[in-house]
Design an enzyme around this catalytic site. Structure first.
Site, PDB file in Angstrom:
ATOM      1  N   ALA A 133      19.887   7.802 -14.349  1.00 24.01           N
ATOM      2  CA  ALA A 133      19.330   9.151 -14.334  1.00 24.01           C
ATOM      3  C   ALA A 133      20.366  10.242 -14.565  1.00 24.01           C
ATOM      4  O   ALA A 133      20.003  11.416 -14.638  1.00 24.01           O
ATOM      5  CB  ALA A 133      18.620   9.398 -12.997  1.00 24.01           C
ATOM      6  N   ASP A 134      21.635   9.865 -14.704  1.00 25.60           N
ATOM      7  CA  ASP A 134      22.679  10.888 -14.812  1.00 25.60           C
ATOM      8  C   ASP A 134      23.748  10.494 -15.832  1.00 25.60           C
ATOM      9  O   ASP A 134      24.931  10.391 -15.502  1.00 25.60           O
ATOM     10  CB  ASP A 134      23.322  11.087 -13.435  1.00 25.60           C
ATOM     11  CG  ASP A 134      24.000  12.442 -13.299  1.00 25.60           C
ATOM     12  OD1 ASP A 134      23.691  13.332 -14.107  1.00 25.60           O
ATOM     13  OD2 ASP A 134      24.816  12.604 -12.378  1.00 25.60           O
ATOM     14  N   PRO A 135      23.345  10.278 -17.111  1.00 27.23           N
ATOM     15  CA  PRO A 135      24.324   9.842 -18.119  1.00 27.23           C
ATOM     16  C   PRO A 135      25.124  10.999 -18.716  1.00 27.23           C
ATOM     17  O   PRO A 135      25.160  11.191 -19.936  1.00 27.23           O
ATOM     18  CB  PRO A 135      23.427   9.175 -19.174  1.00 27.23           C
ATOM     19  CG  PRO A 135      22.150   9.962 -19.108  1.00 27.23           C
ATOM     20  CD  PRO A 135      21.974  10.355 -17.662  1.00 27.23           C
ATOM     21  N   HIS A 136      25.760  11.809 -17.853  1.00 29.28           N
ATOM     22  CA  HIS A 136      26.560  12.924 -18.360  1.00 29.28           C
ATOM     23  C   HIS A 136      27.940  12.422 -18.788  1.00 29.28           C
ATOM     24  O   HIS A 136      28.312  11.260 -18.501  1.00 29.28           O
ATOM     25  CB  HIS A 136      26.662  14.038 -17.305  1.00 29.28           C
ATOM     26  CG  HIS A 136      27.354  13.638 -16.040  1.00 29.28           C
ATOM     27  ND1 HIS A 136      28.713  13.426 -15.956  1.00 29.28           N
ATOM     28  CD2 HIS A 136      26.864  13.411 -14.789  1.00 29.28           C
ATOM     29  CE1 HIS A 136      29.044  13.106 -14.728  1.00 29.28           C
ATOM     30  NE2 HIS A 136      27.944  13.076 -13.995  1.00 29.28           N
ATOM     31  N   ASN A 139      30.192  10.155 -16.687  1.00 26.19           N
ATOM     32  CA  ASN A 139      29.764   8.797 -16.327  1.00 26.19           C
ATOM     33  C   ASN A 139      29.757   7.842 -17.509  1.00 26.19           C
ATOM     34  O   ASN A 139      29.243   6.725 -17.403  1.00 26.19           O
ATOM     35  CB  ASN A 139      28.353   8.843 -15.711  1.00 26.19           C
ATOM     36  CG  ASN A 139      28.348   9.479 -14.336  1.00 26.19           C
ATOM     37  OD1 ASN A 139      29.371   9.514 -13.665  1.00 26.19           O
ATOM     38  ND2 ASN A 139      27.199   9.986 -13.917  1.00 26.19           N
TER      39      ASN A 139
END
Length: 371
Positions: A133-136, A139
């Site tokens: 949910a957080d592929p910034h 990461n």
């Protein structure tokens, strides 16, 4: 951390309750607050994060379609040293995706990395349902061989199949510029309250999208169009769908670090077409029919032509491969079509054309042309 988060959770609920009581805040405010709190506690449970990492690796880092190859890496979890408050992971050397200079010096193929990252994300959201949910950019790193390594599996989502199908259907209706279809999608997924006038929602969507020149193919642009409509009609997104929106926004932001012109919706559309052609389930066949056939029964010839052209181009590329190329990973491999699936998928369309209803549409079109 746990006592501090417990205090935060208590304060969140107190503030949310007061806002709901005195400021007439949205009814689902406390639901959203509780979901935030749940993810906060999930993110400090490193045993859970380790299990998430291993599940992610099994699904997306083991090759696909039995090919045994992948460009996605996930660090190995060392369970001997891992506890609820300690996470021991394999070290992976990598380059930050925002470090354009080092990526250029390493001669990494940016387009291939974007394609692989997009393919992995779309498999997460549209096929398997278990997604990061957080592929910034913090990461994800690029390795020296051009692979993408994922980190931080504390915030994950599990999206049920009917929501995955709904996401595909919304994309098709958006690309087709079908606001009433979109409004019906929102209703069937439970985003709008019962009793809402869907024609009013469709009208608001039409105004938000404007003419063709205002239609955006980047995710943030689409969401900017939708925010006012969602607020005016009191949309209520399920928690995991809110995570999907977060994931797509993060994905687009990460890809733009490599290619400022990247647009996630435009880039995702070939994958969606491939899913529609390959999946024989009735719900996917229904979406494919909606893609190619209008409500009045007439055929979207331009979309059918583009679909056939894409299949023909892919077939030409496959036939022009040299011996030994089949073992070489290509950034376009995920766009390939199974011709048996294509034939099966187009049977519905040809049955319609040859049916009494389809023949009436054809004759009516001839009458209009003659007049």
């Amino acid at each position: 951390m746990a006592p501090l988060l417990t205090l935060d959770a208590l304060l969140f609920n107190m503030i949310g309750g007061q806002l709901k009581r005195f400021a007439k805040a949205r009814k689902d405010l406390l639901v959203a607050v509780n979901e935030i709190v749940r993810h906060m506690f999930d993110e400090i449970d490193y045993v859970l994060e380790g299990k998430n990492a291993e599940r992610f690796a099994i699904l997306y880092s083991q090759g696909s379609g039995g090919e045994g190859r992948t460009s996605i890496k996930v660090p190995k979890v060392y369970w001997t040293y891992t506890r609820k408050s300690i996470l021991a992971l394999e070290w992976i050397d990598g380059i930050k995706l925002t470090d354009a200079e080092r990526i250029s010096k390493a001669n990494l193929n940016r387009k291939k990395m974007i394609d692989e990252g997009l393919y992995c994300s779309l498999r997460q959201l549209l096929e398997d349902g278990f997604f990061h949910a957080d592929p910034h950019p913090g990461n994800l790193v690029a390795t020296e061989d051009g692979s993408l390594a994922y980190f931080d599996f504390g915030m994950m989502g599990d999206i049920p199949r009917h929501y995955r199908v709904g996401l595909i259907q919304m994309l098709v209706h958006y690309v087709n510029r079908d606001p009433l279809g979109l409004a019906n999608d929102f209703h069937s997924l439970g985003f709008v309250p019962e009793g809402t006038d869907l024609h009013a929602v469709a009208t608001a969507l039409s105004v938000a999208f404007g003419d063709g020149r205002r239609q955006s193919n980047d995710f943030q642009g689409v969401m900017n169009h939708l925010y006012d409509v969602m607020y005016d009609f009191n949309f209520s997104l399920p928690p995991d769908y809110a995570l999907v929106i977060r994931a797509l926004g993060s994905l687009e932001g990460t890809a733009k670090a490599l290619d400022p012109d990247f647009k996630v919706i435009e880039s995702a559309y070939p994958f969606v077409i491939g899913r529609l052609l390959a999946d024989p389930s009735p719900d996917m066949r229904k979406i494919l029919r909606e893609l190619l056939i209008r409500d009045d029964g007439s055929i979207r010839w331009n979309r059918l032509e583009r679909l056939i052209a894409a299949i023909s181009q892919q077939s030409s590329e496959e036939s022009s491969k040299k011996p030994g190329d089949e073992n070489t990973a290509s950034s376009s491999d995920w766009r390939s079509f199974d011709m048996h699936s294509v034939v099966s998928a187009t049977e519905d369309l040809f049955h319609f054309i040859l049916s009494r209803k389809g023949w009436r549409v054809y004759l009516r079109k001839r009458e209009i042309q003659a007049s």
